[in-house]
Design an enzyme around this catalytic site. Structure first.
Site, PDB file in Angstrom:
ATOM      1  N   HIS A 148      44.692  74.072 -11.480  1.00  0.00           N
ATOM      2  CA  HIS A 148      43.366  73.459 -11.339  1.00  0.00           C
ATOM      3  C   HIS A 148      42.816  72.858 -12.636  1.00  0.00           C
ATOM      4  O   HIS A 148      41.626  73.016 -12.960  1.00  0.00           O
ATOM      5  CB  HIS A 148      42.372  74.475 -10.772  1.00  0.00           C
ATOM      6  CG  HIS A 148      42.686  74.927  -9.373  1.00  0.00           C
ATOM      7  ND1 HIS A 148      43.383  74.150  -8.468  1.00  0.00           N
ATOM      8  CD2 HIS A 148      42.391  76.084  -8.707  1.00  0.00           C
ATOM      9  CE1 HIS A 148      43.491  74.799  -7.315  1.00  0.00           C
ATOM     10  NE2 HIS A 148      42.920  75.972  -7.430  1.00  0.00           N
ATOM     11  N   HIS A 219      36.750  72.646  -3.729  1.00  0.00           N
ATOM     12  CA  HIS A 219      37.247  74.008  -3.545  1.00  0.00           C
ATOM     13  C   HIS A 219      36.251  74.929  -2.835  1.00  0.00           C
ATOM     14  O   HIS A 219      36.193  76.135  -3.124  1.00  0.00           O
ATOM     15  CB  HIS A 219      37.648  74.581  -4.906  1.00  0.00           C
ATOM     16  CG  HIS A 219      38.806  75.521  -4.873  1.00  0.00           C
ATOM     17  ND1 HIS A 219      38.763  76.721  -4.209  1.00  0.00           N
ATOM     18  CD2 HIS A 219      40.037  75.440  -5.418  1.00  0.00           C
ATOM     19  CE1 HIS A 219      39.920  77.339  -4.367  1.00  0.00           C
ATOM     20  NE2 HIS A 219      40.719  76.579  -5.096  1.00  0.00           N
ATOM     21  N   GLU A 356      41.575  72.265   0.919  1.00  0.00           N
ATOM     22  CA  GLU A 356      41.471  71.427  -0.276  1.00  0.00           C
ATOM     23  C   GLU A 356      42.268  70.144  -0.051  1.00  0.00           C
ATOM     24  O   GLU A 356      43.497  70.164  -0.095  1.00  0.00           O
ATOM     25  CB  GLU A 356      42.012  72.191  -1.486  1.00  0.00           C
ATOM     26  CG  GLU A 356      41.313  73.510  -1.715  1.00  0.00           C
ATOM     27  CD  GLU A 356      42.176  74.482  -2.510  1.00  0.00           C
ATOM     28  OE1 GLU A 356      42.568  74.167  -3.646  1.00  0.00           O
ATOM     29  OE2 GLU A 356      42.481  75.566  -1.977  1.00  0.00           O
TER      30      GLU A 356
HETATM   31  C1  BGC Z   1      45.375  77.997  -4.975  1.00  0.00           C
HETATM   32  C2  BGC Z   1      45.456  79.501  -4.987  1.00  0.00           C
HETATM   33  C3  BGC Z   1      44.452  80.017  -5.970  1.00  0.00           C
HETATM   34  C4  BGC Z   1      43.079  79.544  -5.545  1.00  0.00           C
HETATM   35  C5  BGC Z   1      41.987  79.969  -6.473  1.00  0.00           C
HETATM   36  C6  BGC Z   1      43.994  77.623  -4.537  1.00  0.00           C
HETATM   37  O1  BGC Z   1      43.874  76.247  -4.539  1.00  0.00           O
HETATM   38  O2  BGC Z   1      46.349  77.411  -4.181  1.00  0.00           O
HETATM   39  O3  BGC Z   1      46.748  79.938  -5.316  1.00  0.00           O
HETATM   40  O4  BGC Z   1      44.483  81.403  -6.058  1.00  0.00           O
HETATM   41  O5  BGC Z   1      43.069  78.155  -5.457  1.00  0.00           O
HETATM   42  O6  BGC Z   1      42.294  79.693  -7.754  1.00  0.00           O
END
Ligand code: BGC
Length: 391
Positions: A148, A219, A356
């Site tokens: 991210h 998110h 997402e």
């Molecule tokens: C990811 C997860 C992660 C979550 C929070 C998601 O987009 O795929 O693996 O734990 O975000 O960070």
């Protein structure tokens, strides 16, 4: 005369007290029973802080159909989505914190945030572009990946607040050349618009002055029963996707694009999330549940349906539409009850789900995936819609 005046003062004091009550105490999960246009659900003061020398604030979007969306310019976070259930009772369906500090704290699992520069993982935090290797700060310790956008991605930045109306807000930021290891000075904006038919539209635009890679996503964790009201295993999910991108143990795509047919990842018809989540299937054990990228069935290149979520208990129905080719369905496998949410309860394991919309994880290292390269002179554009109704 004096008695009448005293009575008036008493009435004023009493009504003020109940204002306060309705804001924080009464009704469904802390919501006022009938939120009036001048009553705010979240306490704006808890969002009026200074972070990195910049002011943060809370903004409310509303429509005539009784829907409200709260947004802060920290991380372009959607801090609440208030939408009526089948009885017309409003409830907050987005997980989050009561004050901005929660979103800035280390343990925040990206609640409601806009994620960038690169949503999801980049293998080993390393990629090559035009013959040059870029090393990115690693922030997924166990797996040695960048996740991210790194430790200070867009979800951790204070955005500029631009045009604001009753039902829309524009937020923007400038990410300098080299920010979190990525090349190019990037200018990015997002506009959130709440429509009269209970859709929250998001339009993202970006330009760069050097070739770079970009993968923006939103998110928000949804719980259509209401945030803090148990887990989402009873929600029915449909994904408009015949294929997904399998991952290895470090949650990096193997590069294959595999059919979902015959696997617990087949959501082509609406199925309860909990139905097959514990099946003995390697991909589910790698993800500790669902944490994968689905390949949205191609439409005309415009706004396509990514998926739908339905909650029988409240009748709330969510449709997600996007111009992006993929959607990461993550069902809160890493939530463990240690975070306290807006209404004071803890967010339990799988207490929320994310859809997402995005390009595929690790695309800069995967030749077969749609490109995430953004070149100077080109504009990045993404539109995603969260549309709510009841059934
Ligand atoms: C990811 C997860 C992660 C979550 C929070 C998601 O987009 O795929 O693996 O734990 O975000 O960070």
């Amino acid at each position: 005369m004096k008695t009448i005046r005293n009575l008036l003062i008493l009435t004023l004091i009493l009504s003020c007290g109940s204002c306060k009550n309705s804001k924080f105490g009464r009704g469904l999960r802390g919501l006022p029973e009938n939120p009036a246009a001048d009553e705010w659900y979240l306490d704006a003061e808890g969002f009026r802080k200074t972070i990195d020398g910049k002011k943060t604030d809370l903004y409310r979007l509303s429509n005539d159909a009784g829907m409200e969306v709260y947004v802060t310019n920290f991380g372009a976070v959607i801090a609440a989505i208030i939408v009526p259930d089948k009885e017309g009772i409003p409830g907050d369906v987005a997980l989050g914190f009561k004050e901005v500090e929660g979103y800035a704290a280390e343990g925040d699992p990206y609640f409601g945030a806009v994620v960038g520069r690169y949503g999801n993982r980049i293998d080993g935090g390393r990629f090559e572009l035009d013959g040059q290797v870029y090393e990115l700060p690693i922030n997924e310790a166990g797996n040695d990946n960048q996740l991210h956008g790194g430790p200070k991605g867009f979800s951790e930045m204070v955005w500029e607040t631009g045009e604001l109306t009753n039902n829309s807000i524009e937020l923007s930021l400038v990410s300098p050349d080299g920010d979190m290891g990525y090349p190019g000075r990037l200018e990015l904006s997002v506009r959130y618009t709440l429509t009269q038919d209970n859709a929250l539209e998001m339009v993202y635009k970006a330009v760069t002055d050097k070739p770079t890679v970009l993968n923006i996503t939103q998110h928000t964790y949804f719980n259509l029963k209401g945030e803090g009201r148990g887990n989402i295993l009873d929600h029915e999910l449909m994904l408009n996707a015949d294929h997904f991108t399998p991952v290895n143990q470090r949650l990096i795509p193997t590069g294959e694009i595999s059919p979902v047919e015959g696997t617990p990842l087949d959501f082509t018809t609406a199925t309860k999330i909990g139905k097959r989540i514990d099946d003995d299937y390697e991909q589910l054990s790698f993800g500790r549940g669902y944490d994968h990228n689905w390949v949205i069935n191609a439409g005309d290149g415009g706004l396509n349906l990514a998926g739908t979520v339905y909650c029988e208990e409240t009748g709330r129905f969510l449709e997600v539409l996007t111009t992006e080719p993929g959607v990461q369905f993550y069902c809160g496998n890493f939530l463990d009850g240690s975070l306290t949410g807006k209404s004071g309860g803890s967010y339990e394991h799988r207490g929320g789900l994310c859809l997402e919309t995005q390009h595929f994880p690790d695309s800069p290292n995967q030749e077969g995936f749609p490109s995430t390269v953004l070149n100077p002179g080109k504009e990045y554009y993404q539109k995603t819609v969260f549309r709510f109704s009841v059934k």
